[in-house]
Design a protein around this motif. Structure first.
Motif, short mmCIF file in Angstrom:
data_model
loop_
_atom_site.label_atom_id
_atom_site.label_comp_id
_atom_site.label_asym_id
_atom_site.label_seq_id
_atom_site.Cartn_x
_atom_site.Cartn_y
_atom_site.Cartn_z
N VAL A 193 0.84 -1.20 0.00
CA VAL A 193 0.00 0.00 0.00
C VAL A 193 0.87 1.25 0.00
CG1 VAL A 193 -1.66 1.34 1.34
CG2 VAL A 193 -1.96 -1.12 1.12
N LEU A 194 1.89 1.27 0.85
CA LEU A 194 2.75 2.44 0.96
C LEU A 194 3.58 2.66 -0.30
CD1 LEU A 194 3.94 1.95 4.66
CD2 LEU A 194 2.30 3.64 3.81
N LYS A 195 3.89 1.58 -1.02
CA LYS A 195 4.65 1.72 -2.27
C LYS A 195 3.88 2.52 -3.31
CE LYS A 195 7.79 -2.26 -2.30
NZ LYS A 195 8.05 -3.61 -2.90
N LYS A 196 2.57 2.47 -3.23
CA LYS A 196 1.75 3.22 -4.19
C LYS A 196 1.87 4.73 -3.95
CE LYS A 196 -1.60 -0.57 -4.59
NZ LYS A 196 -1.17 -1.03 -5.92
N ILE A 197 2.32 5.09 -2.76
CA ILE A 197 2.54 6.51 -2.45
C ILE A 197 3.99 6.89 -2.71
CG2 ILE A 197 2.48 8.25 -0.60
CD1 ILE A 197 0.26 6.59 0.70
N ASN A 198 4.92 6.03 -2.27
CA ASN A 198 6.35 6.28 -2.48
C ASN A 198 7.02 4.96 -2.80
OD1 ASN A 198 9.14 6.81 -2.22
ND2 ASN A 198 8.76 8.48 -0.77
N SER A 199 7.21 4.69 -4.07
CA SER A 199 7.73 3.38 -4.49
C SER A 199 9.19 3.18 -4.08
CB SER A 199 7.60 3.22 -6.01
OG SER A 199 8.30 4.25 -6.68
N GLU A 200 9.96 4.24 -3.98
CA GLU A 200 11.37 4.12 -3.66
C GLU A 200 11.62 4.01 -2.16
OE1 GLU A 200 13.56 7.25 -5.48
OE2 GLU A 200 13.06 6.62 -7.53
N ASP A 201 10.76 4.62 -1.36
CA ASP A 201 10.95 4.64 0.10
C ASP A 201 9.59 4.46 0.77
OD1 ASP A 201 11.88 4.93 2.64
OD2 ASP A 201 12.68 6.96 2.40
N PRO A 202 9.02 3.23 0.73
CA PRO A 202 7.62 3.05 1.16
C PRO A 202 7.35 3.36 2.62
CG PRO A 202 8.71 0.94 0.70
CD PRO A 202 9.62 2.00 0.20
N LEU A 203 8.35 3.25 3.48
CA LEU A 203 8.11 3.56 4.89
C LEU A 203 8.04 5.05 5.18
CD1 LEU A 203 10.29 0.91 6.80
CD2 LEU A 203 7.80 1.01 6.64
#
Length: 422
Positions: A193-203
């Motif tokens: 889910v978080l990768k959809k917001i920031n694929s390079e740094d999901p956390l």
């Protein structure tokens, strides 16, 4: 992942978000109903497979088919992987029988109250035990042997099918109560889910929202039901208080089932959260095509507590601080088994302050009491906290989180919106 969840992921797949139904209303009057109850996922997975393969055969009995429902942690395993509905947690087991529509309850090794046999004597329900170390007088015992898993599972389902004709429909009374719940948030699913917001740094989106105070902190509510505590009361009330205060809750075990039944995991559950947390949940939900994520995230069964440890480790490494510095806490507010206390002490060993109720059986030793409630914090960063009033417990957990935020120099109020932080 730790060994047990890793092996289960290899065997059964990694949990992923699903919308399921929870509470006794998932038992269906015109179907052959089989409840799987306990902690052995191989058995329950095979029961589901056998039921699927015998659906056509089951209709010869006059039923519309076979309906498998979960109870307790083996139910958690099924709902987050197979989308099987869950009837309830451990203290719901007798009530599932009292509906009069349960044709078989298949149990394994733990959290099974022997009274289920006594209750079943008043109905037609077959209680089937499957473990050589957990037999109950009066139950039918069919030992589950992995090398004969398919054969034995089909035999068990066949017993339920045969028993359907013994049901007294005049005594069937199924509560028209069930809640939709979004479940199956493994660490991998959250990262996706978080990768959809920031694929390079999901956390980063998660950490940014914690830093700004949009998510004030995170509390894991875990563990059993306890007959000495009003059923589900502490689980639900503590969670309701925390999410109102913009504290995200993650849950496992019977606690998670309590939250699912209460609506805290429903698609509209986010409305019970505080304004800042609501915005975060909406932002995350939109990335996966939903209105919002729920304020209590389902992390699985009791053995999946180790998944919480994986998430804490990842956050601590990302921030370059020890776990005990994070604005997090844990609560086992209706603990009863030795497993629940071992989970609590494990959390303390990670550096997580952990609320436990009822009071653990340690007060006979003043040395042990002082060690676990005071001295251990200096050694490991975590400690045991006690309390039996949900509002007071929520206050205590929030105060602990705010102290951790202050030490990290994080903002308590203000900051950008959830979308801006993301």
């Amino acid at each position: 992942l730790p060994m047990a969840p890793a092996i289960q992921a290899v065997l059964f797949g990694t949990p992923s978000p699903k919308v399921i139904e929870a509470s006794l209303g998932v038992i269906r009057k015109e179907y052959i109903n089989i409840a799987v109850h306990g902690h052995a996922p191989i058995l329950s997975e095979k029961i589901v497979e056998a039921a699927d393969s015998l659906q056509d055969e089951s209709r010869k009995t006059g039923a519309k088919g076979i309906n498998v429902v979960g109870i307790c942690c083996t139910g958690n395993e099924l709902l987050m992987r197979q989308g099987v509905p869950i009837a309830g947690n451990e203290l719901n087991s007798e009530l599932a029988i009292v509906t009069g529509a349960l044709d078989a309850m298949v149990v394994d090794v733990q959290c099974i109250y022997p009274a289920v046999v006594k209750v079943a004597e008043s109905y037609h329900t077959k209680i089937i035990t499957t473990s050589p170390i957990a037999k109950i007088p009066g139950a039918e015992h069919i030992e589950f042997i992995e090398s004969r898993a398919d054969e034995i599972a089909k035999k068990i389902v066949g017993i339920a099918m045969e028993n359907y004709k013994n049901r007294d429909n005049s005594r069937v009374e199924i509560p028209d109560i069930k809640e939709k719940a979004i479940v199956g948030f493994s660490v991998e699913a959250i990262i996706d889910v978080l990768k959809k917001i920031n694929s390079e740094d999901p956390l980063k989106p998660l950490i940014d929202n914690i830093a700004t105070g949009n998510i004030k902190g995170v509390v894991a509510i875990v563990g059993c039901n306890n007959p000495k505590v009003k059923h589900d009361f502490m689980h639900v009330k503590i969670a309701e208080e925390l999410v109102k205060r913009n504290i995200l809750v993650i849950a496992t075990g019977c606690a998670a089932i309590a939250h699912a039944k209460s609506g805290l995991m429903s698609p509209e559950g986010y409305k019970k959260a505080g304004g800042k947390l609501q915005e975060v949940l909406k932002t995350l939900g939109k990335t996966v095509g939903m209105e919002a994520l729920p304020p209590v995230l389902h992390f699985g069964s009791c053995v999946d507590n180790s998944r919480i440890g994986v998430l804490l480790k990842a956050l601590a490494e990302k921030l370059n601080v020890p776990i005990h510095s994070l604005p997090v806490a844990a609560s086992a507010p209706e603990a009863t088994t030795e497993k629940a206390l071992s989970i609590g002490t494990w959390a303390v060993s990670l550096g997580v302050a952990t609320h436990v109720n009822p009071v653990p059986r340690i007060t006979g030793s003043s040395i042990m009491t002082k060690l676990l409630t005071e001295d251990v914090e200096g050694l490991l960063g975590g400690k045991i906290m006690i309390g039996d009033d949900p509002v007071n417990v929520a206050n205590m957990l929030e105060q602990h989180i705010e102290q951790k935020r202050m030490k990290l120099g994080l903002l308590s109020m203000g900051g950008p919106s959830a979308a801006e932080a993301a």
